[in-house]
Design a protein around this motif. Structure first.
Motif, PDB file in Angstrom:
ATOM      1  N   LYS A 242       0.827  -1.214   0.000  1.00  0.00           N
ATOM      2  CA  LYS A 242       0.000   0.000   0.000  1.00  0.00           C
ATOM      3  C   LYS A 242       0.865   1.269   0.000  1.00  0.00           C
ATOM      4  CE  LYS A 242      -4.475   0.465   1.785  1.00  0.00           C
ATOM      5  NZ  LYS A 242      -5.072   0.480   0.552  1.00  0.00           N
ATOM      6  N   ALA A 243       1.919   1.309   0.817  1.00  0.00           N
ATOM      7  CA  ALA A 243       2.798   2.483   0.867  1.00  0.00           C
ATOM      8  C   ALA A 243       3.531   2.674  -0.460  1.00  0.00           C
ATOM      9  CB  ALA A 243       3.798   2.352   2.015  1.00  0.00           C
ATOM     10  N   ASP A 244       3.872   1.577  -1.134  1.00  0.00           N
ATOM     11  CA  ASP A 244       4.540   1.673  -2.435  1.00  0.00           C
ATOM     12  C   ASP A 244       3.599   2.280  -3.474  1.00  0.00           C
ATOM     13  OD1 ASP A 244       7.014   0.456  -1.576  1.00  0.00           O
ATOM     14  OD2 ASP A 244       5.956  -1.445  -1.545  1.00  0.00           O
ATOM     15  N   TRP A 245       2.326   1.889  -3.438  1.00  0.00           N
ATOM     16  CA  TRP A 245       1.347   2.479  -4.355  1.00  0.00           C
ATOM     17  C   TRP A 245       1.124   3.948  -4.042  1.00  0.00           C
ATOM     18  CZ3 TRP A 245       0.079   0.862  -8.922  1.00  0.00           C
ATOM     19  CH2 TRP A 245       0.216  -0.500  -9.225  1.00  0.00           C
ATOM     20  N   ALA A 246       1.136   4.307  -2.754  1.00  0.00           N
ATOM     21  CA  ALA A 246       0.995   5.717  -2.364  1.00  0.00           C
ATOM     22  C   ALA A 246       2.182   6.525  -2.890  1.00  0.00           C
ATOM     23  CB  ALA A 246       0.884   5.839  -0.847  1.00  0.00           C
ATOM     24  N   SER A 247       3.364   5.929  -2.847  1.00  0.00           N
ATOM     25  CA  SER A 247       4.572   6.583  -3.361  1.00  0.00           C
ATOM     26  C   SER A 247       4.459   6.795  -4.872  1.00  0.00           C
ATOM     27  CB  SER A 247       5.791   5.722  -3.015  1.00  0.00           C
ATOM     28  OG  SER A 247       6.958   6.257  -3.564  1.00  0.00           O
ATOM     29  N   LEU A 248       3.985   5.778  -5.578  1.00  0.00           N
ATOM     30  CA  LEU A 248       3.784   5.906  -7.031  1.00  0.00           C
ATOM     31  C   LEU A 248       2.746   6.983  -7.329  1.00  0.00           C
ATOM     32  CD1 LEU A 248       4.223   4.956  -9.964  1.00  0.00           C
ATOM     33  CD2 LEU A 248       2.453   3.232  -9.557  1.00  0.00           C
ATOM     34  N   HIS A 249       1.684   6.992  -6.565  1.00  0.00           N
ATOM     35  CA  HIS A 249       0.620   7.975  -6.744  1.00  0.00           C
ATOM     36  C   HIS A 249       1.173   9.404  -6.624  1.00  0.00           C
ATOM     37  CE1 HIS A 249      -3.372   9.767  -5.141  1.00  0.00           C
ATOM     38  NE2 HIS A 249      -3.339   9.841  -6.442  1.00  0.00           N
ATOM     39  N   ALA A 250       1.960   9.633  -5.572  1.00  0.00           N
ATOM     40  CA  ALA A 250       2.547  10.970  -5.347  1.00  0.00           C
ATOM     41  C   ALA A 250       3.487  11.355  -6.488  1.00  0.00           C
ATOM     42  CB  ALA A 250       3.284  10.995  -4.017  1.00  0.00           C
ATOM     43  N   LEU A 251       4.252  10.396  -6.967  1.00  0.00           N
ATOM     44  CA  LEU A 251       5.196  10.659  -8.053  1.00  0.00           C
ATOM     45  C   LEU A 251       4.471  10.998  -9.357  1.00  0.00           C
ATOM     46  CD1 LEU A 251       8.173  10.584  -9.117  1.00  0.00           C
ATOM     47  CD2 LEU A 251       7.725   8.193  -9.693  1.00  0.00           C
ATOM     48  N   VAL A 252       3.531  10.169  -9.759  1.00  0.00           N
ATOM     49  CA  VAL A 252       2.837  10.377 -11.031  1.00  0.00           C
ATOM     50  C   VAL A 252       1.989  11.654 -10.994  1.00  0.00           C
ATOM     51  CG1 VAL A 252       1.155   9.392 -12.654  1.00  0.00           C
ATOM     52  CG2 VAL A 252       2.902   7.936 -11.632  1.00  0.00           C
ATOM     53  N   ALA A 253       1.444  11.987  -9.841  1.00  0.00           N
ATOM     54  CA  ALA A 253       0.637  13.204  -9.717  1.00  0.00           C
ATOM     55  C   ALA A 253       1.443  14.443 -10.111  1.00  0.00           C
ATOM     56  CB  ALA A 253       0.101  13.345  -8.300  1.00  0.00           C
ATOM     57  N   LYS A 254       2.744  14.401  -9.935  1.00  0.00           N
ATOM     58  CA  LYS A 254       3.590  15.546 -10.281  1.00  0.00           C
ATOM     59  C   LYS A 254       3.702  15.756 -11.794  1.00  0.00           C
ATOM     60  CE  LYS A 254       5.903  15.515  -5.973  1.00  0.00           C
ATOM     61  NZ  LYS A 254       7.052  15.722  -5.191  1.00  0.00           N
ATOM     62  N   PHE A 255       3.301  14.764 -12.581  1.00  0.00           N
ATOM     63  CA  PHE A 255       3.352  14.865 -14.040  1.00  0.00           C
ATOM     64  C   PHE A 255       2.040  15.393 -14.626  1.00  0.00           C
ATOM     65  CE2 PHE A 255       6.871  12.013 -13.289  1.00  0.00           C
ATOM     66  CZ  PHE A 255       7.807  12.423 -14.231  1.00  0.00           C
ATOM     67  N   THR A 256       1.090  15.741 -13.771  1.00  0.00           N
ATOM     68  CA  THR A 256      -0.205  16.208 -14.267  1.00  0.00           C
ATOM     69  C   THR A 256      -0.217  17.707 -14.575  1.00  0.00           C
ATOM     70  OG1 THR A 256      -1.042  16.556 -12.027  1.00  0.00           O
ATOM     71  CG2 THR A 256      -1.447  14.385 -13.033  1.00  0.00           C
ATOM     72  N   VAL A 257       0.932  18.344 -14.478  1.00  0.00           N
ATOM     73  CA  VAL A 257       1.059  19.772 -14.821  1.00  0.00           C
ATOM     74  C   VAL A 257       1.788  19.901 -16.154  1.00  0.00           C
ATOM     75  CG1 VAL A 257       1.031  20.502 -12.410  1.00  0.00           C
ATOM     76  CG2 VAL A 257       3.206  20.032 -13.517  1.00  0.00           C
ATOM     77  N   ASP A 258       1.634  21.051 -16.792  1.00  0.00           N
ATOM     78  CA  ASP A 258       2.245  21.252 -18.108  1.00  0.00           C
ATOM     79  C   ASP A 258       3.769  21.239 -18.080  1.00  0.00           C
ATOM     80  OD1 ASP A 258      -0.060  21.337 -19.657  1.00  0.00           O
ATOM     81  OD2 ASP A 258      -0.374  23.465 -19.237  1.00  0.00           O
ATOM     82  N   GLN A 259       4.374  21.818 -17.075  1.00  0.00           N
ATOM     83  CA  GLN A 259       5.833  21.900 -17.008  1.00  0.00           C
ATOM     84  C   GLN A 259       6.341  21.304 -15.684  1.00  0.00           C
ATOM     85  OE1 GLN A 259       7.901  23.335 -19.414  1.00  0.00           O
ATOM     86  NE2 GLN A 259       6.124  23.623 -20.734  1.00  0.00           N
ATOM     87  N   PRO A 260       6.390  19.965 -15.561  1.00  0.00           N
ATOM     88  CA  PRO A 260       6.883  19.400 -14.302  1.00  0.00           C
ATOM     89  C   PRO A 260       8.364  19.722 -14.104  1.00  0.00           C
ATOM     90  CG  PRO A 260       6.567  17.671 -15.928  1.00  0.00           C
ATOM     91  CD  PRO A 260       6.062  18.947 -16.543  1.00  0.00           C
ATOM     92  N   ASP A 261       8.764  19.869 -12.858  1.00  0.00           N
ATOM     93  CA  ASP A 261      10.159  20.135 -12.511  1.00  0.00           C
ATOM     94  C   ASP A 261      10.933  18.817 -12.611  1.00  0.00           C
ATOM     95  OD1 ASP A 261      12.617  20.769 -11.461  1.00  0.00           O
ATOM     96  OD2 ASP A 261      11.851  21.533  -9.555  1.00  0.00           O
ATOM     97  N   LEU A 262      11.530  18.589 -13.763  1.00  0.00           N
ATOM     98  CA  LEU A 262      12.196  17.311 -14.024  1.00  0.00           C
ATOM     99  C   LEU A 262      13.433  17.089 -13.166  1.00  0.00           C
ATOM    100  CD1 LEU A 262      11.792  17.079 -17.904  1.00  0.00           C
ATOM    101  CD2 LEU A 262      10.390  16.047 -16.109  1.00  0.00           C
TER     102      LEU A 262
END
Length: 128
Positions: A77-97
């Motif tokens: 569950k914590a690993d999925w939460a980590s993935l969720h937080a990471l992918v959510a950062k790509f939902t903006v036009d210019q993510p801070d790579l």
């Protein structure tokens, strides 16, 4: 009176047996719902690299991850939460790579645990 009690006795025993069976099924069902969610998400997982280039597609991927995360067993569950937080950062036009690169490196162990667990628990190979 005794006959009535005997009739109730088996009914109570049957109700208890059915309750115990239902509880056992819930336990298996939760793994089953997790595996079902993984099966549904499998195509998205394989196209994740391309998905992360498009904010709208990344948002859809976050929704898929949210569904899997909701049914994930405690061991991942914590690993999925980590993935969720990471992918959510790509939902903006210019993510801070630059910032994301560091976070992605830390996510590798979570990704491995998710992949291993999916294969061992559900027979789903997310790594290929």
């Amino acid at each position: 009176m005794r006959t009535t009690a005997m009739r109730r006795g088996p009914s109570v025993a049957l109700a208890l047996l059915l309750s115990a069976t239902s509880l056992g099924a819930c336990s298996s069902g939760s793994t089953g719902s997790y595996c079902d969610a993984l099966t549904t998400a499998e195509a998205d997982w394989k196209d994740a690299g391309a998905t992360l280039k498009d904010p709208a597609a990344a948002a859809r991927f976050v929704a898929t991850i949210t569904q899997v995360e909701a049914s994930a067993p405690e061991e991942v569950k914590a690993d999925w939460a980590s993935l969720h937080a990471l992918v959510a950062k790509f939902t903006v036009d210019q993510p801070d790579l630059t910032a994301l690169t560091k976070q992605m490196q830390g996510f590798e162990s979570s990704a491995k645990r998710i992949e291993t667990h999916a294969k061992e628990t559900c027979g789903i190979d997310l790594g290929s």
